[in-house]
Design a protein around this motif. Structure first.
Motif, PDB file in Angstrom:
ATOM      1  N   UNK A 141       0.881  -1.328   0.013  1.00  0.00           N
ATOM      2  CA  UNK A 141      -0.019  -0.074   0.024  1.00  0.00           C
ATOM      3  C   UNK A 141       0.817   1.420  -0.047  1.00  0.00           C
ATOM      4  N   UNK A 142       2.106   1.098   0.488  1.00  0.00           N
ATOM      5  CA  UNK A 142       2.744   2.303   0.516  1.00  0.00           C
ATOM      6  C   UNK A 142       3.324   2.536  -0.762  1.00  0.00           C
ATOM      7  N   UNK A 144       1.642   2.124  -3.566  1.00  0.00           N
ATOM      8  CA  UNK A 144       0.413   2.637  -4.024  1.00  0.00           C
ATOM      9  C   UNK A 144       0.436   4.390  -3.688  1.00  0.00           C
ATOM     10  N   UNK A 145       1.160   4.276  -2.520  1.00  0.00           N
ATOM     11  CA  UNK A 145       0.972   6.010  -1.990  1.00  0.00           C
ATOM     12  C   UNK A 145       2.082   6.617  -2.544  1.00  0.00           C
ATOM     13  N   UNK A 152       0.177  12.954  -8.487  1.00  0.00           N
ATOM     14  CA  UNK A 152      -0.535  14.025  -8.169  1.00  0.00           C
ATOM     15  C   UNK A 152       0.457  15.142  -8.581  1.00  0.00           C
ATOM     16  N   UNK A 175      -6.110  -4.936  -1.397  1.00  0.00           N
ATOM     17  CA  UNK A 175      -6.669  -3.471  -1.477  1.00  0.00           C
ATOM     18  C   UNK A 175      -5.494  -2.710  -2.083  1.00  0.00           C
ATOM     19  N   UNK A 178      -6.316  -2.978  -5.903  1.00  0.00           N
ATOM     20  CA  UNK A 178      -7.666  -2.365  -6.413  1.00  0.00           C
ATOM     21  C   UNK A 178      -7.443  -0.988  -6.268  1.00  0.00           C
ATOM     22  N   UNK A 179      -6.939  -0.337  -5.255  1.00  0.00           N
ATOM     23  CA  UNK A 179      -6.428   1.026  -5.249  1.00  0.00           C
ATOM     24  C   UNK A 179      -5.753   1.576  -6.308  1.00  0.00           C
ATOM     25  N   UNK A 183      -7.388   4.158  -9.611  1.00  0.00           N
ATOM     26  CA  UNK A 183      -6.770   5.660  -9.738  1.00  0.00           C
ATOM     27  C   UNK A 183      -5.795   5.372 -10.627  1.00  0.00           C
TER      28      UNK A 183
ATOM     29  N   UNK B  27      -7.749  11.698   2.035  1.00  0.00           N
ATOM     30  CA  UNK B  27      -8.185  10.473   1.294  1.00  0.00           C
ATOM     31  C   UNK B  27      -9.169   9.915   2.628  1.00  0.00           C
ATOM     32  N   UNK B  51      -9.000  15.605  -7.012  1.00  0.00           N
ATOM     33  CA  UNK B  51      -7.707  15.045  -7.004  1.00  0.00           C
ATOM     34  C   UNK B  51      -7.056  15.056  -5.380  1.00  0.00           C
ATOM     35  N   UNK B  54     -10.098  13.048  -2.056  1.00  0.00           N
ATOM     36  CA  UNK B  54     -10.191  11.574  -2.749  1.00  0.00           C
ATOM     37  C   UNK B  54     -11.371  10.600  -1.719  1.00  0.00           C
ATOM     38  N   UNK B  55     -12.256  10.316  -2.493  1.00  0.00           N
ATOM     39  CA  UNK B  55     -13.124   9.184  -2.059  1.00  0.00           C
ATOM     40  C   UNK B  55     -12.308   7.943  -2.348  1.00  0.00           C
ATOM     41  N   UNK B  56     -12.534   7.250  -1.175  1.00  0.00           N
ATOM     42  CA  UNK B  56     -11.646   5.867  -1.429  1.00  0.00           C
ATOM     43  C   UNK B  56     -12.539   4.663  -1.442  1.00  0.00           C
ATOM     44  N   UNK B  57     -11.975   3.511  -1.740  1.00  0.00           N
ATOM     45  CA  UNK B  57     -12.626   2.288  -1.579  1.00  0.00           C
ATOM     46  C   UNK B  57     -12.648   2.089  -0.018  1.00  0.00           C
ATOM     47  N   UNK B  58     -13.755   1.297   0.355  1.00  0.00           N
ATOM     48  CA  UNK B  58     -13.747   0.777   1.686  1.00  0.00           C
ATOM     49  C   UNK B  58     -12.296  -0.281   1.876  1.00  0.00           C
ATOM     50  N   UNK B  59     -11.144   0.285   2.144  1.00  0.00           N
ATOM     51  CA  UNK B  59      -9.787  -0.429   2.376  1.00  0.00           C
ATOM     52  C   UNK B  59      -9.367   0.348   3.223  1.00  0.00           C
ATOM     53  N   UNK B  60      -9.323   0.177   4.421  1.00  0.00           N
ATOM     54  CA  UNK B  60      -8.368   0.960   5.507  1.00  0.00           C
ATOM     55  C   UNK B  60      -6.840   0.536   5.341  1.00  0.00           C
ATOM     56  N   UNK B  61      -6.753  -0.605   4.970  1.00  0.00           N
ATOM     57  CA  UNK B  61      -5.066  -0.948   4.853  1.00  0.00           C
ATOM     58  C   UNK B  61      -4.692   0.073   4.069  1.00  0.00           C
ATOM     59  N   UNK B  62      -5.161  -0.051   2.912  1.00  0.00           N
ATOM     60  CA  UNK B  62      -4.652   0.948   1.552  1.00  0.00           C
ATOM     61  C   UNK B  62      -5.006   2.199   2.093  1.00  0.00           C
ATOM     62  N   UNK B  65      -1.906   3.041   4.561  1.00  0.00           N
ATOM     63  CA  UNK B  65      -0.746   2.519   3.704  1.00  0.00           C
ATOM     64  C   UNK B  65      -0.357   3.560   2.593  1.00  0.00           C
ATOM     65  N   UNK B  66      -1.306   4.056   1.567  1.00  0.00           N
ATOM     66  CA  UNK B  66      -1.147   4.748   0.563  1.00  0.00           C
ATOM     67  C   UNK B  66      -0.791   6.194   1.281  1.00  0.00           C
TER      68      UNK B  66
END
Lengths: 356, 326
Positions: A141-142, A144-145, A152, A175, A178-179, A183, B27, B51, B54-62, B65-66
């Motif tokens: 996930x990081x 992805x971030x 951005x 997750x 998907x993300x 995006x 997010x 931008x 940001x609306x996100x999926x229901x993905x608390x890990x992501x 993490x993002x």
């Protein structure tokens, strides 16, 4: 932009072994040297670990060298990676000197994480290594971030996540996939598919065959590639295509890179779960170094010369590490919190600090 | 001085920070058109675009993490976890990743991430939408933990959290969103790690967080009618903790009550009690009393919920217990 084929997940990818590369003969020899450096480094840390020199525990990537070298060869210097518990190869391939990595194994100030990380937490932020992660799937996930930050700021950079087939069963993987696809983030998901999650074979942890793992990407509408991870040129070419795809705004790419772990999960693993003849056969038929050596028509003399040079570098790293300085015990508390403020309105491009 | 609700104060801090700083983006689930489940981000997508909101999926890990990854790469992300109960899903990223990158990298990395979340009882949500889990995060080196109780505090503390170079878990309380309070004309950043003395007193110190700050102030009013002078202090930042202010207060009053909505067992009051007994041992005239929720998953029926979580009456009773020993 180079096209990325939606390769059917059932394609074994074997045909890519015959790929005619665009890498020069000279560059291929340099990469052969890098792969051999990884091999000799891994063998050396095994030796020093068994000798009792190295604290903690180790995971080596013998057999997977072409994945690390091939992927990193196709990246630009500003691209970033996140690695796994099996991190030495990725870190070498992203450009960190072996001296700094070996010193980290010894827990010295001169280590690439100054002795705070160890084998499973190798960092080199200045070279685009966001860190190796000892939690399976934890880095995804990081990545992805990081890719979101690039998007951005409209920077032409990609973020690369290395992970194994075991990680594809974690929530973090799903997750993140998907993300990233939702995006259209510039991420390369590099599955180092060696068919093992520690001691558990693919048949006991994956509902898909190893060659079908691209279906996990298909589930998210993500472009997937099948890659022969023992063929350096195939890995480079595939990664270049994937990078072009991702950086042009088309979204992430999932690379099912088939590879083999010639060793146990960790150094000292007796591998009671695995047939010894399997390993022997893999080493005889799937060694990425031997395959590249044959491709280059490398003579024994040339090999010996490169090997001696590499061994000197690895031995030198041990001497460097052993001569390193031990951290002050109280420095364990030094980096728990960052001081100061990020200052409203300032727009420094990176939140990283130059290394001393 | 203008008056803002707690909800407006959060939004004001976010909006003012974002106006002058391209590194900040948000997010979270339903934070764009819907304005978040609590209406905190209402109107922000219209101003800042999709931008940056940001609306996100229901993905608390992501989501978390993002946020970490973007923070490492130079952004100042503010992520929203809709209910703090759902922090449990992102726990790995918070505890093993956000909190540890800086040390594990030998100081190469900063993670200037703000994780906003909210929770709290009082509206019968049942056991999975009303917990108070702040003490879990106080146990993790590398994280900062903030819990604001007034409009002025929430605005100034959120500003400081966004610009703090470390990961901050920022707790808001659901039932406080509509409360109003005066705020300075301009945002005045409140440094993390500074407690606030809400009410000065001489007989007993109540150290309270979140909704219980307001309950404690009510209890103090009632106690005053019995001739008891109560000092009410809100640490505001739980980690790092302003031990000095808290200890000084108890040395003065010689008695201490801790009060939070979270369950008593293993709650932040336990840490406070340890800090106070060590720093003010020779001054204490009574055992430290802890006020908090009953040790049970929160039941749905309003009468049971009301029984489980603490109110002003519970704080007042604790105040009286400390004085009964005088």
């Amino acid at each position: 932009m180079a096209p990325v084929a939606q390769v059917p997940a059932t394609d074994s990818g074997e045909k890519s072994r015959a790929s005619a590369g665009t890498l020069s003969d000279k560059r291929l020899r340099e990469l052969f040297r890098e792969m051999l450096l990884i091999r000799r480094f891994e063998e050396k840390v095994e030796e020093r670990f068994r000798a009792g020199d190295l604290p903690g525990f180790l995971h080596v990537a013998i057999g997977q060298e072409a994945v690390a070298s091939g992927v990193c060869e196709a990246l630009e210097p500003d691209d970033v990676i996140a690695s796994t518990h099996r991190a030495h190869a990725h870190t070498i391939a992203k450009g960190t000197p072996v001296n700094a990595i070996m010193a980290e194994m010894y827990g010295k100030n001169e280590g690439c994480s100054q002795g705070y990380g160890g084998s499973m937490h190798l960092y080199d932020v200045a070279r685009g290594n966001m860190g190796a992660n000892a939690v399976v799937g934890g880095g995804l996930p990081q990545i992805a971030g990081a890719a979101l930050a690039f998007k951005l700021r409209k920077e032409p950079r990609v973020a690369v996540a290395f992970f194994g087939d075991g990680a594809t069963n974690t929530g973090a993987f799903h997750e993140s996939m998907n993300l990233a696809q939702l995006w259209k983030l510039p991420v390369l998901f590099v599955l180092e598919n060696n068919g093992w999650a520690e001691s558990t074979p693919a048949t006991q942890q994956l509902p898909l065959a190893v060659e079908e793992m691209g279906q996990r990407a298909a589930a998210y509408g993500m472009t997937a590639m099948e890659v022969d991870g023992q063929d350096l040129e195939a890995v480079v070419e595939a990664t270049r295509s994937a990078r072009d795809h991702a950086v042009s705004g088309l979204g992430p790419v999932f690379m099912n890179v088939r590879t083999y772990r010639f060793t146990g999960h960790y150094v000292g693993d007796p591998q009671v779960y695995r047939d010894k003849s399997e390993v022997r056969q893999l080493r005889e038929t799937q060694d990425p170094l031997e395959l590249l050596r044959a491709r280059l028509g490398m003579t024994g003399e040339e090999f010996e010369r490169i090997d001696a040079d590499v061994m000197a570098e690895v031995d030198g790293s041990v001497a460097f590490a052993q001569a390193g300085t031990d951290p002050d015990p109280q420095d364990a508390l030094k980096w728990v919190y960052a001081e100061g403020s990020m200052e409203h309105g300032s727009k420094e491009p990176l939140s990283t600090e130059p290394r001393a | 001085m203008p008056e803002l609700t707690y909800r407006e104060a959060v939004r004001d801090a976010l909006s003012q920070a974002m106006r002058g700083d391209d590194r900040i983006f948000m997010m979270g689930e339903d934070i764009a058109e819907m304005g978040g489940s609590m209406g905190v981000t209402t109107g922000m997508v219209a101003e800042f675009g999709s931008e940056r909101i940001r609306n996100t999926p229901i993905s608390e890990i992501a989501i978390v993490g993002a946020g970490i990854g973007a923070a490492i790469q130079g952004m100042l992300p503010v992520v929203e976890i809709m209910y703090e109960d759902f922090l449990t899903i992102s726990m790995e990223q918070l505890v093993n990743q956000a909190a540890k990158h800086r040390t594990m990298s030998g100081g190469q990395i900063k993670v200037p991430l703000t994780v906003r979340t909210q929770g709290g009882a009082g509206w019968s949500p049942g056991a999975q939408h009303a917990q108070q889990l702040e003490s879990w995060f106080v146990h993790v080196p590398g994280l900062k933990v903030v819990f604001a109780s007034t409009p002025e505090d929430v605005r100034g503390l959120l500003w400081s959290s966004i610009y703090d170079p470390n990961p901050v878990i920022f707790f808001e309380h659901r039932t406080l969103y509509p409360i109003k309070g005066e705020v300075p004309d301009e945002i005045v950043p409140i440094p993390l790690g500074k407690a606030r003395v809400h009410l000065e007193g001489t007989d007993v110190t109540v150290i309270a967080t979140g909704r219980l700050v307001h309950e404690s102030l009510r209890a103090a009013e009632e106690a005053e009618q019995d001739g008891i002078s109560v000092e009410v202090v809100d640490p505001r930042t739980l980690s790092p903790l302003d031990s000095e202010t808290l200890i000084a207060s108890v040395r003065k009053t010689t008695r201490c009550v801790t009060a939070h909505e979270a369950v008593v067992q293993g709650g932040f009051g336990a840490e406070l009690a340890a800090v106070i007994q060590h720093g003010a041992f020779d001054y204490l005239d009574a055992p430290i009393e802890r006020v908090g929720a009953q040790f049970a998953p929160l039941a749905f029926a309003p009468v049971m919920e009301n029984f489980c979580v603490p109110h002003a009456a519970n704080v007042l009773a604790a105040i009286h217990r400390t004085l009964a020993r005088a």
